[in-house]
Each structure stands twice: as structure tokens, then as C-alpha cells.
Design a protein around this motif. Structure first.
Motif, PDB file in Angstrom:
ATOM      1  N   ILE A  59       0.842  -1.204   0.000  1.00  0.00           N
ATOM      2  CA  ILE A  59       0.000   0.000   0.000  1.00  0.00           C
ATOM      3  C   ILE A  59       0.876   1.252   0.000  1.00  0.00           C
ATOM      4  O   ILE A  59       2.073   1.193   0.272  1.00  0.00           O
ATOM      5  CB  ILE A  59      -0.916   0.051   1.241  1.00  0.00           C
ATOM      6  N   LEU A  60       0.248   2.372  -0.288  1.00  0.00           N
ATOM      7  CA  LEU A  60       0.832   3.681  -0.017  1.00  0.00           C
ATOM      8  C   LEU A  60       0.154   4.182   1.256  1.00  0.00           C
ATOM      9  O   LEU A  60      -1.073   4.127   1.360  1.00  0.00           O
ATOM     10  CB  LEU A  60       0.600   4.645  -1.176  1.00  0.00           C
ATOM     11  N   PRO A  61       0.925   4.659   2.234  1.00  0.00           N
ATOM     12  CA  PRO A  61       0.338   4.977   3.535  1.00  0.00           C
ATOM     13  C   PRO A  61      -0.492   6.250   3.548  1.00  0.00           C
ATOM     14  O   PRO A  61      -0.223   7.192   2.804  1.00  0.00           O
ATOM     15  CB  PRO A  61       1.570   5.148   4.429  1.00  0.00           C
ATOM     16  N   GLU A  62      -1.507   6.244   4.411  1.00  0.00           N
ATOM     17  CA  GLU A  62      -2.232   7.473   4.700  1.00  0.00           C
ATOM     18  C   GLU A  62      -1.329   8.362   5.557  1.00  0.00           C
ATOM     19  O   GLU A  62      -0.349   7.893   6.139  1.00  0.00           O
ATOM     20  CB  GLU A  62      -3.528   7.155   5.444  1.00  0.00           C
ATOM     21  N   GLN A  63      -1.671   9.634   5.635  1.00  0.00           N
ATOM     22  CA  GLN A  63      -0.809  10.603   6.325  1.00  0.00           C
ATOM     23  C   GLN A  63      -0.489  10.196   7.760  1.00  0.00           C
ATOM     24  O   GLN A  63       0.653  10.271   8.204  1.00  0.00           O
ATOM     25  CB  GLN A  63      -1.474  11.988   6.322  1.00  0.00           C
ATOM     26  N   GLU A  64      -1.500   9.742   8.513  1.00  0.00           N
ATOM     27  CA  GLU A  64      -1.312   9.383   9.919  1.00  0.00           C
ATOM     28  C   GLU A  64      -0.314   8.231  10.078  1.00  0.00           C
ATOM     29  O   GLU A  64       0.539   8.252  10.964  1.00  0.00           O
ATOM     30  CB  GLU A  64      -2.661   8.995  10.535  1.00  0.00           C
ATOM     31  N   ILE A  65      -0.404   7.253   9.187  1.00  0.00           N
ATOM     32  CA  ILE A  65       0.502   6.109   9.240  1.00  0.00           C
ATOM     33  C   ILE A  65       1.908   6.525   8.830  1.00  0.00           C
ATOM     34  O   ILE A  65       2.901   6.145   9.461  1.00  0.00           O
ATOM     35  CB  ILE A  65      -0.021   4.974   8.323  1.00  0.00           C
ATOM     36  N   ALA A  66       2.010   7.336   7.785  1.00  0.00           N
ATOM     37  CA  ALA A  66       3.316   7.812   7.312  1.00  0.00           C
ATOM     38  C   ALA A  66       4.023   8.621   8.396  1.00  0.00           C
ATOM     39  O   ALA A  66       5.231   8.468   8.613  1.00  0.00           O
ATOM     40  CB  ALA A  66       3.141   8.653   6.054  1.00  0.00           C
ATOM     41  N   GLU A  67       3.277   9.455   9.101  1.00  0.00           N
ATOM     42  CA  GLU A  67       3.871  10.274  10.163  1.00  0.00           C
ATOM     43  C   GLU A  67       4.367   9.406  11.315  1.00  0.00           C
ATOM     44  O   GLU A  67       5.441   9.647  11.872  1.00  0.00           O
ATOM     45  CB  GLU A  67       2.853  11.298  10.667  1.00  0.00           C
ATOM     46  N   LEU A 107       5.426   6.348  11.189  1.00  0.00           N
ATOM     47  CA  LEU A 107       6.607   5.579  10.770  1.00  0.00           C
ATOM     48  C   LEU A 107       7.712   6.478  10.229  1.00  0.00           C
ATOM     49  O   LEU A 107       8.755   5.973   9.778  1.00  0.00           O
ATOM     50  CB  LEU A 107       6.209   4.545   9.708  1.00  0.00           C
ATOM     51  N   THR A 108       7.500   7.785  10.269  1.00  0.00           N
ATOM     52  CA  THR A 108       8.458   8.786   9.767  1.00  0.00           C
ATOM     53  C   THR A 108       8.898   8.489   8.335  1.00  0.00           C
ATOM     54  O   THR A 108      10.080   8.457   8.022  1.00  0.00           O
ATOM     55  CB  THR A 108       9.696   8.902  10.695  1.00  0.00           C
ATOM     56  N   VAL A 109       7.925   8.251   7.458  1.00  0.00           N
ATOM     57  CA  VAL A 109       8.204   8.033   6.040  1.00  0.00           C
ATOM     58  C   VAL A 109       7.356   8.993   5.219  1.00  0.00           C
ATOM     59  O   VAL A 109       6.380   9.569   5.702  1.00  0.00           O
ATOM     60  CB  VAL A 109       7.907   6.580   5.600  1.00  0.00           C
ATOM     61  N   ASP A 110       7.732   9.151   3.969  1.00  0.00           N
ATOM     62  CA  ASP A 110       6.961   9.961   3.043  1.00  0.00           C
ATOM     63  C   ASP A 110       5.739   9.168   2.584  1.00  0.00           C
ATOM     64  O   ASP A 110       5.777   7.938   2.513  1.00  0.00           O
ATOM     65  CB  ASP A 110       7.838  10.334   1.839  1.00  0.00           C
ATOM     66  N   GLU A 111       4.669   9.874   2.271  1.00  0.00           N
ATOM     67  CA  GLU A 111       3.449   9.193   1.824  1.00  0.00           C
ATOM     68  C   GLU A 111       3.630   8.491   0.481  1.00  0.00           C
ATOM     69  O   GLU A 111       2.780   7.695   0.076  1.00  0.00           O
ATOM     70  CB  GLU A 111       2.291  10.183   1.746  1.00  0.00           C
ATOM     71  N   SER A 112       4.723   8.771  -0.209  1.00  0.00           N
ATOM     72  CA  SER A 112       4.984   8.110  -1.491  1.00  0.00           C
ATOM     73  C   SER A 112       5.758   6.799  -1.322  1.00  0.00           C
ATOM     74  O   SER A 112       5.968   6.082  -2.287  1.00  0.00           O
ATOM     75  CB  SER A 112       5.774   9.048  -2.411  1.00  0.00           C
ATOM     76  N   MET A 113       6.189   6.500  -0.085  1.00  0.00           N
ATOM     77  CA  MET A 113       6.951   5.264   0.142  1.00  0.00           C
ATOM     78  C   MET A 113       6.001   4.083   0.326  1.00  0.00           C
ATOM     79  O   MET A 113       5.139   4.102   1.202  1.00  0.00           O
ATOM     80  CB  MET A 113       7.849   5.368   1.374  1.00  0.00           C
ATOM     81  N   PRO A 114       6.147   3.025  -0.472  1.00  0.00           N
ATOM     82  CA  PRO A 114       5.288   1.847  -0.309  1.00  0.00           C
ATOM     83  C   PRO A 114       5.532   1.175   1.044  1.00  0.00           C
ATOM     84  O   PRO A 114       6.662   1.104   1.528  1.00  0.00           O
ATOM     85  CB  PRO A 114       5.716   0.927  -1.455  1.00  0.00           C
ATOM     86  N   LEU A 115       4.459   0.701   1.646  1.00  0.00           N
ATOM     87  CA  LEU A 115       4.532  -0.082   2.874  1.00  0.00           C
ATOM     88  C   LEU A 115       3.948  -1.458   2.606  1.00  0.00           C
ATOM     89  O   LEU A 115       3.214  -1.659   1.646  1.00  0.00           O
ATOM     90  CB  LEU A 115       3.732   0.585   3.998  1.00  0.00           C
ATOM     91  N   LEU A 116       4.280  -2.398   3.487  1.00  0.00           N
ATOM     92  CA  LEU A 116       3.645  -3.706   3.436  1.00  0.00           C
ATOM     93  C   LEU A 116       2.644  -3.786   4.587  1.00  0.00           C
ATOM     94  O   LEU A 116       3.012  -3.650   5.752  1.00  0.00           O
ATOM     95  CB  LEU A 116       4.686  -4.816   3.578  1.00  0.00           C
ATOM     96  N   LYS A 117       1.394  -3.961   4.229  1.00  0.00           N
ATOM     97  CA  LYS A 117       0.342  -4.093   5.240  1.00  0.00           C
ATOM     98  C   LYS A 117       0.001  -5.569   5.387  1.00  0.00           C
ATOM     99  O   LYS A 117      -0.247  -6.256   4.399  1.00  0.00           O
ATOM    100  CB  LYS A 117      -0.900  -3.310   4.826  1.00  0.00           C
TER     101      LYS A 117
END
Length: 236
Positions: free
Chosen positions: A182-190, A192-202
Motif C-alpha cells: 500500500i501507499l500509507p495514509e498521512q497518519e501512518i506515514a507520520e 513511521l516517519t516516512v513519506d506518503e509516497s513510500m510503499p509499505l507492506l500491510k
């Protein structure tokens, strides 16, 4: 006595890696290029590279080349191991930062995952899993209050599975997991201290006791730059 040239070159290369000029997972420059860059013979360059391979900073992949070694955590998706247990196996000391802990009425989706009735309450726990001051995983867990009435904020600062098995005395059998990029929502990105454009594994998962009872439903968000998932496939 002065260090031999290959050791001096190894130190310079090590500094390049530390400063991020040589990125983890990338192939290193050719011996010819390094020989020219450091004004040294290929034999000396080869010896410097060998030293860094032995130190675990570089790795040779047969038939492919030499790469800057990645230091991602390798998670075996076929082993049901808690984050705390997994990190301690790697001689790392994890910190579980509880961001939210509350009693709540679950959504229909959570009820269906936990197989509980409309009147049942759940504990909602949102935790950030941290190693060496780096947030690795954001975990959101739902557990039935009826199963764990004494669950507390302080308990969730430690190992959830350790609490369930050692203190409550329940035997955990297995977990069913679905992995979604996924691409993270703002709350999740904040968190994990990542940019919202960084893919995450959910990972969406529910875990089962040895009597078949579902005891938790969890949504975990893993940083793709810190975590690597490992699978073993067998041919039938």
C-alpha cells in the motif's frame, strides 16, 4: 607500523557506505573503476573488497557480483513469532510504544474477523514497534475484552504473545495472514516517519488458539526500507 594500502582503501570504502554514497543493495563499482579511483592494483582492490565482505559490509552473490549488504530485518512469514521475540533473536532490544489503548465497540468488519457478537467489546491497541530509535512497524490490534479482561496499557508495552501464553496460560496455535502493498495514509506515514509516497507492506492477520478460538485481529504496517519478507516455496 602503517596500515597496508588495502586496509586504507577498505576504510575509505567503509566511509563511502556510512555517508550513503554507496547505497544498501546496490552493486559496487567495478574493480577497474576502483583501481583507477584509489590508484591501486586490482589485487589490492580485491583484497580490500574481501576485507569488507568478511566484515559484513559487502556481500558477493555468485554469478551476479558484489553488493553493499542490506541490513533489513528478514521476517519468515511462515513462523508465528511476535515482534519482540523476533528482535530478541537478532540480539536487538525492541521498544513497544503504545500510542492508543482503549475499550471500544468494534466495527462490523472487526466483529466478523474475531467471530464475536454485536454486544461484545474489544480492546483497541495501537503500537509503534521501535528498534534503536527507528520505528519499524505500526501495529493496530483488536482483542475481545471477554478473553483478556485484565489486559492493560503496561502489558502492551511488552510482548503480547508472552503475556497470552505465560500469564494467561493460553496456547497459541497459528495465524492467518494477508500481505498487501500500500501507499500509507498521512497518519501512518507520520507515525513511521516516512513519506506518503513510500510503499509499505500491510499485513492483515487473525490468530487462533489451539482450541480454534480466534483471539486477535491485527493490521500491521511494515516499513519496506527496514523489513524484508522471506518465503520458502516447495514444489509439489
Amino acid at each position: 607500523m602503517a596500515d597496508p594500502l588495502y586496509r586504507k582503501i577498505a576504510t575509505q570504502i567503509k566511509n563511502e557506505i556510512k555517508e550513503g554514497n554507496w547505497k544498501e543493495g546496490e552493486s559496487i563499482p567495478t574493480e577497474a573503476h576502483l583501481s583507477e579511483q584509489y590508484t591501486a592494483s586490482r589485487v589490492t582492490i580485491r583484497q580490500a573488497i574481501k576485507t569488507l565482505v568478511e566484515q559484513g559490509l559487502l556481500e558477493r552473490i555468485q554469478g551476479s557480483g558484489t553488493y553493499v549488504k542490506e541490513h533489513k530485518v528478514e521476517h519468515n512469514i511462515f513462523e508465528l513469532v511476535g515482534f519482540t521475540e523476533e528482535m530478541k533473536k537478532l540480539n536487538k532490544e525492541p521498544v513497544n510504544k503504545v500510542l492508543d489503548f482503549q475499550l471500544m465497540t468494534p466495527t462490523e468488519h472487526v466483529r466478523s474477523m474475531l467471530h464475536i457478537g454485536e454486544e461484545e467489546k474489544v480492546f483497541y491497541i495501537r503500537r509503534l514497534r521501535i528498534v534503536e530509535d527507528i520505528p519499524y512497524v505500526l501495529e493496530i490490534t483488536y482483542v475481545p475484552v471477554s478473553m483478556f479482561p485484565n489486559l492493560s496499557y503496561s502489558t502492551m508495552q511488552g510482548s503480547k504473545y508472552d503475556y497470552i501464553e505465560r500469564e494467561v496460560g493460553m496456547k497459541i496455535k497459528e495465524s492467518y495472514q494477508e500481505v498487501i502493498p500500500i501507499l500509507p495514509e498521512q497518519e501512518i506515514a507520520e507515525a513511521l516517519t516516512v513519506d506518503e509516497s513510500m510503499p509499505l507492506l500491510k499485513i492483515q492477520s487473525y490468530s487462533v488458539l489451539d482450541d480454534g478460538t480466534i483471539f486477535e485481529y491485527t493490521e500491521s504496517y511494515f516499513k519496506s526500507d527496514e523489513y524484508r519478507f522471506k518465503l520458502k516455496a516447495s514444489r509439489p
